[in-house]
Design a protein around this motif. Sequence first.
Motif, mmCIF file in Angstrom:
data_model
loop_
_atom_site.group_PDB
_atom_site.id
_atom_site.type_symbol
_atom_site.label_atom_id
_atom_site.label_comp_id
_atom_site.label_asym_id
_atom_site.label_seq_id
_atom_site.Cartn_x
_atom_site.Cartn_y
_atom_site.Cartn_z
ATOM 1 N N PRO A 26 38.424 42.365 44.015
ATOM 2 C CA PRO A 26 39.399 41.632 43.199
ATOM 3 C C PRO A 26 40.013 42.472 42.082
ATOM 4 O O PRO A 26 39.406 43.430 41.598
ATOM 5 N N LYS A 27 41.204 42.090 41.688
ATOM 6 C CA LYS A 27 42.025 42.875 40.758
ATOM 7 C C LYS A 27 41.358 43.154 39.423
ATOM 8 O O LYS A 27 41.634 44.182 38.794
ATOM 9 N N GLN A 28 40.462 42.278 38.959
ATOM 10 C CA GLN A 28 39.850 42.497 37.646
ATOM 11 C C GLN A 28 38.903 43.693 37.616
ATOM 12 O O GLN A 28 38.491 44.139 36.551
ATOM 13 N N PHE A 29 38.596 44.234 38.777
ATOM 14 C CA PHE A 29 37.686 45.381 38.834
ATOM 15 C C PHE A 29 38.425 46.706 39.068
ATOM 16 O O PHE A 29 37.806 47.718 39.378
ATOM 17 N N LEU A 30 39.747 46.693 38.905
ATOM 18 C CA LEU A 30 40.547 47.882 39.190
ATOM 19 C C LEU A 30 40.757 48.777 37.977
ATOM 20 O O LEU A 30 41.506 49.746 38.048
ATOM 21 N N LYS A 31 40.100 48.474 36.867
ATOM 22 C CA LYS A 31 40.328 49.239 35.638
ATOM 23 C C LYS A 31 39.724 50.633 35.709
ATOM 24 O O LYS A 31 40.186 51.554 35.040
ATOM 25 N N THR A 32 38.707 50.808 36.517
ATOM 26 C CA THR A 32 38.031 52.101 36.595
ATOM 27 C C THR A 32 38.769 53.061 37.530
ATOM 28 O O THR A 32 39.450 52.626 38.462
ATOM 29 N N ILE A 33 38.635 54.352 37.246
ATOM 30 C CA ILE A 33 39.152 55.364 38.167
ATOM 31 C C ILE A 33 37.987 56.106 38.815
ATOM 32 O O ILE A 33 38.188 57.104 39.507
ATOM 33 N N LYS A 34 36.781 55.594 38.583
ATOM 34 C CA LYS A 34 35.601 56.177 39.211
ATOM 35 C C LYS A 34 35.393 55.548 40.586
ATOM 36 O O LYS A 34 35.653 54.369 40.779
ATOM 37 N N ARG A 35 34.893 56.334 41.518
ATOM 38 C CA ARG A 35 34.665 55.826 42.865
ATOM 39 C C ARG A 35 33.305 55.154 43.000
ATOM 40 O O ARG A 35 33.018 54.543 44.023
ATOM 41 N N SER A 36 32.482 55.263 41.980
ATOM 42 C CA SER A 36 31.149 54.681 42.053
ATOM 43 C C SER A 36 31.077 53.414 41.207
ATOM 44 O O SER A 36 31.877 53.214 40.291
ATOM 45 N N GLY A 37 30.128 52.553 41.544
ATOM 46 C CA GLY A 37 29.890 51.354 40.762
ATOM 47 C C GLY A 37 30.627 50.114 41.216
ATOM 48 O O GLY A 37 30.429 49.032 40.659
ATOM 49 N N LEU A 38 31.471 50.247 42.241
ATOM 50 C CA LEU A 38 32.259 49.102 42.691
ATOM 51 C C LEU A 38 31.564 48.289 43.778
ATOM 52 O O LEU A 38 31.969 47.165 44.071
ATOM 53 N N GLY A 39 30.515 48.855 44.361
ATOM 54 C CA GLY A 39 29.837 48.167 45.456
ATOM 55 C C GLY A 39 29.280 46.817 45.070
ATOM 56 O O GLY A 39 29.264 45.881 45.877
ATOM 57 N N VAL A 40 28.852 46.678 43.835
ATOM 58 C CA VAL A 40 28.275 45.408 43.379
ATOM 59 C C VAL A 40 29.321 44.296 43.361
ATOM 60 O O VAL A 40 28.987 43.114 43.438
ATOM 61 N N GLY A 80 47.480 43.444 52.294
ATOM 62 C CA GLY A 80 47.684 43.180 50.869
ATOM 63 C C GLY A 80 48.056 44.435 50.112
ATOM 64 O O GLY A 80 48.639 45.368 50.664
ATOM 65 N N SER A 81 47.715 44.491 48.838
ATOM 66 C CA SER A 81 48.113 45.617 47.994
ATOM 67 C C SER A 81 47.408 46.896 48.425
ATOM 68 O O SER A 81 46.361 46.867 49.063
ATOM 69 N N SER A 82 47.966 48.020 48.023
ATOM 70 C CA SER A 82 47.513 49.322 48.521
ATOM 71 C C SER A 82 46.433 49.954 47.653
ATOM 72 O O SER A 82 46.411 51.162 47.468
ATOM 73 N N ARG A 83 45.531 49.169 47.111
ATOM 74 C CA ARG A 83 44.526 49.695 46.189
ATOM 75 C C ARG A 83 43.476 50.544 46.914
ATOM 76 O O ARG A 83 42.840 50.107 47.858
ATOM 77 N N GLU A 84 43.309 51.779 46.431
ATOM 78 C CA GLU A 84 42.298 52.658 47.007
ATOM 79 C C GLU A 84 40.897 52.214 46.603
ATOM 80 O O GLU A 84 39.899 52.632 47.197
ATOM 81 N N HIS A 85 40.806 51.337 45.603
ATOM 82 C CA HIS A 85 39.510 50.813 45.189
ATOM 83 C C HIS A 85 38.822 50.058 46.331
ATOM 84 O O HIS A 85 37.604 49.916 46.320
ATOM 85 N N ALA A 86 39.589 49.561 47.304
ATOM 86 C CA ALA A 86 38.990 48.800 48.408
ATOM 87 C C ALA A 86 38.040 49.674 49.230
ATOM 88 O O ALA A 86 36.869 49.309 49.398
ATOM 89 N N PRO A 87 38.482 50.828 49.746
ATOM 90 C CA PRO A 87 37.503 51.681 50.431
ATOM 91 C C PRO A 87 36.434 52.230 49.493
ATOM 92 O O PRO A 87 35.292 52.431 49.909
ATOM 93 N N TRP A 88 36.756 52.430 48.223
ATOM 94 C CA TRP A 88 35.733 52.877 47.265
ATOM 95 C C TRP A 88 34.609 51.849 47.191
ATOM 96 O O TRP A 88 33.429 52.215 47.177
#
Length: 201
Positions: A26-40, A80-88
């Motif tokens: 979800p969009k509220q978790f897109l603030k980071t530019i780190k590839r780690s920590g998003l799995g949760v 949907g949107s092209s956020r690279e955070h999704a594969p991260w």
Amino acid sequence: MDKFETLTGIAAPLPLINIDTDMIIPKQFLKTIKRSGLGVNLFDEMRYNDDGSENENFVLNKPAYRDAEIIVAGDNFGCGSSREHAPWALLDFGIRAVIAPSFADIFYNNCFKNGILPVVLPQEQVDALMKDAENGANARLTVDLESQTVTGADGTTYAFEVDAFKKHCLLNGLDDIGLTQEKAPSIAAFEARMTQERPWV
């Protein structure tokens, strides 16, 4: 980026179509530019209740699928949107392969750049693998990039197509930076030559 050669692992069934990138992360978790920590926060809105507790009915919260490395999903995964955070987020959770009848183009390409193999198979083959995945941790799938095959729990093998360049990059763990670093000797030689030929530059 980690190489992808052969993966044998638990596959989580996610029989939904049009799983978009906002569902994935979800969009509220897109603030980071780190590839780690998003799995949760992967599939956050489906995975957690309003009070923050786990939704026990969501597949990745079930004991059999907590260590899943493969997702078997419905058509148009990653739209949907092209956020690279999704594969991260998928990678940080531990997902290395997604099998579906089709993927959104940008998400599909982003997977290869982040060490995830998106596998496109016909609907009837995805349906068969979905049934395998529904058997939980007792049923493991094998995804072999070199041979371009997926092997189900019963030993049935399904062949998939993949672009030769993308395959080379994933087999060798090469993202865009890695591809550039492969050319480092040529770049250094060019710079040395230019220094000699055009010292004023």
